[in-house]
Design a protein around this motif. Structure first.
Motif, PDB file in Angstrom:
ATOM      1  N   ASP A 262     -11.009  -0.821  27.488  1.00  0.00           N
ATOM      2  CA  ASP A 262     -10.801  -0.440  26.082  1.00  0.00           C
ATOM      3  C   ASP A 262      -9.622   0.516  25.903  1.00  0.00           C
ATOM      4  OD1 ASP A 262     -11.910   1.788  27.249  1.00  0.00           O
ATOM      5  OD2 ASP A 262     -13.379   2.140  25.672  1.00  0.00           O
TER       6      ASP A 262
ATOM      7  N   ARG B 151     -13.012  -4.150  18.867  1.00  0.00           N
ATOM      8  CA  ARG B 151     -14.455  -4.190  18.567  1.00  0.00           C
ATOM      9  C   ARG B 151     -14.930  -5.557  18.081  1.00  0.00           C
ATOM     10  NH1 ARG B 151     -14.236   0.954  14.750  1.00  0.00           N
ATOM     11  NH2 ARG B 151     -13.664   2.499  16.296  1.00  0.00           N
ATOM     12  N   TYR B 152     -14.006  -6.421  17.696  1.00  0.00           N
ATOM     13  CA  TYR B 152     -14.386  -7.650  17.010  1.00  0.00           C
ATOM     14  C   TYR B 152     -13.973  -8.885  17.807  1.00  0.00           C
ATOM     15  CZ  TYR B 152     -14.756  -4.135  13.434  1.00  0.00           C
ATOM     16  OH  TYR B 152     -15.096  -3.000  12.750  1.00  0.00           O
TER      17      TYR B 152
END
Length: 152
Positions: A27, A65-66
């Motif tokens: 991330d 996040r998607y």
């Protein structure tokens, strides 16, 4: 004075570097550059960041996040998030343009802004009050600078 020196050193590393690619390691956002002397230069962002062109956000850290439509439960691990799709499109553009960094600034609260033509801007904005590394700019095998300075 120390902030100005650090900003000057970071600008010295990035100014003139050609933007090679945008991606991620888990991330953490990663932007890779070909330095003006042939060295590999990277910006690692563990804080919120975005890449903007002409006032439009092309890619943002929240895009991690998607998942892409139909990507499935392993989308993050398989690099099938919205972030990954947008990074791939941006990398195709960067490959064609081979843009060089024209300006670098570091704000008083650690905001890092890296600008390249035509009208692109990487903006990293630390959002943690503690001594947690928000971002770093590094030369592979060489200098590392980041925010907060004591965490790098």
């Amino acid at each position: 004075m120390a902030a100005e020196t650090r900003a000057g050193e970071i600008a010295g590393i990035l100014t003139g570097a050609v933007v090679r690619s945008v991606g991620r390691a888990a991330d953490m956002g990663v932007v890779e550059f070909d330095g003006p002397r042939g060295e590999t230069v990277m910006a690692h962002m563990q804080c919120p960041f975005r890449i903007v062109q002409d006032g439009t956000i092309l890619l943002g850290s929240a895009d991690m996040r998607y998942p892409q439509k139909g990507a499935g439960a392993q989308a993050f691990d398989e690099f099938r998030m919205i972030y990954d799709a947008r990074a791939a499109k941006l990398n195709a553009i960067l490959g064609e343009l081979k843009p060089a960094v024209v300006d670098v600034s570091v704000g008083e609260a650690g905001e890092l802004t890296v600008s390249w033509e035509p009208a692109f801007r990487l903006v990293a904005f630390p959002d943690c009050s503690g001594q947690i590394e928000a971002w770093r700019v590094l030369v592979r095998g060489g200098a590392h600078h980041g925010f907060p300075p004591d965490t790098v």
